[in-house]
Design a protein around this motif. Sequence first.
Motif, mmCIF file in Angstrom:
data_model
loop_
_atom_site.group_PDB
_atom_site.id
_atom_site.type_symbol
_atom_site.label_atom_id
_atom_site.label_comp_id
_atom_site.label_asym_id
_atom_site.label_seq_id
_atom_site.Cartn_x
_atom_site.Cartn_y
_atom_site.Cartn_z
ATOM 1 N N GLU A 104 1.007 -1.118 0.165
ATOM 2 C CA GLU A 104 -0.011 0.021 -0.014
ATOM 3 C C GLU A 104 0.831 1.204 -0.063
ATOM 4 O OE1 GLU A 104 -0.390 -2.707 2.288
ATOM 5 O OE2 GLU A 104 -2.220 -3.151 1.502
ATOM 6 N N ALA A 108 -1.804 5.830 2.321
ATOM 7 C CA ALA A 108 -2.974 5.156 2.843
ATOM 8 C C ALA A 108 -3.042 5.064 4.251
ATOM 9 C CB ALA A 108 -2.704 3.728 2.082
ATOM 10 N N ARG A 111 -4.323 1.733 5.890
ATOM 11 C CA ARG A 111 -5.587 1.194 4.856
ATOM 12 C C ARG A 111 -5.082 0.053 4.107
ATOM 13 N NH1 ARG A 111 -8.637 4.931 2.135
ATOM 14 N NH2 ARG A 111 -6.834 6.170 1.907
ATOM 15 N N LEU A 179 -8.253 0.423 -2.269
ATOM 16 C CA LEU A 179 -8.013 0.627 -0.898
ATOM 17 C C LEU A 179 -9.351 0.816 0.067
ATOM 18 C CD1 LEU A 179 -5.368 3.477 -0.335
ATOM 19 C CD2 LEU A 179 -5.059 1.049 -0.032
ATOM 20 N N ALA A 180 -9.161 -0.066 1.157
ATOM 21 C CA ALA A 180 -10.279 0.153 2.029
ATOM 22 C C ALA A 180 -10.651 1.380 2.265
ATOM 23 C CB ALA A 180 -9.893 -0.769 3.363
ATOM 24 N N ASP A 182 -11.795 5.059 3.963
ATOM 25 C CA ASP A 182 -11.452 5.852 5.381
ATOM 26 C C ASP A 182 -12.171 5.267 6.666
ATOM 27 O OD1 ASP A 182 -8.991 7.074 4.987
ATOM 28 O OD2 ASP A 182 -10.313 8.879 4.337
#
Length: 182
Positions: A104, A108, A111, A179-180, A182
């Motif tokens: 990542e 990030a 995350r 990405l996941a 927030d």
Amino acid sequence: MARSATAVRGYEILPGAVSAEAVERALRHVHLDLVRNGAPAETIGTWIWSAHWFPHLKWNDEIVSLLDDLPSRLREGELCDPQIVVQPPDDCVDVELHPHVDREPDWADGRPYLRIVGIALSPNRRANGGLVVWPLDGGEPEAVELEPGDAIVMDPQLPHASGLNRAGALRYAAYFRFLAPD
């Protein structure tokens, strides 16, 4: 309930997931950029080593719209920088492939990636340097065969590498990482 191929093996292939028109539009966009702007050796050299070709095109609609045909569940999360991959023929003989797992970006803030989605823009075969994966279930490394418009959905922890291109043509693909939230 049966576990998905992505959960068991670390990847799943979605044949014909992206329309031929979207693939053609993306390739035309890349090729027109070459006609209009050229590509000096020093520029191509940096692209080869970074595995990010045409970084100035990655957010253009012709590239990002490749995702439009995919199921919405595969587009969930925060889209990171798209990656355009062009793999020219390799001039090496037999080199051992070393897999990697994508990390990542620093921004990030911890995350994790949810998934990586690759879309073949040209045939992706063992002979032209197509993707090789090391399945999460412990199987032997496998070359992934894809037709233009096929998508591969990868677990972010799936070890993978590009193979060696022993063919006489370029191999094209686009990769999208999510990405996941927030």
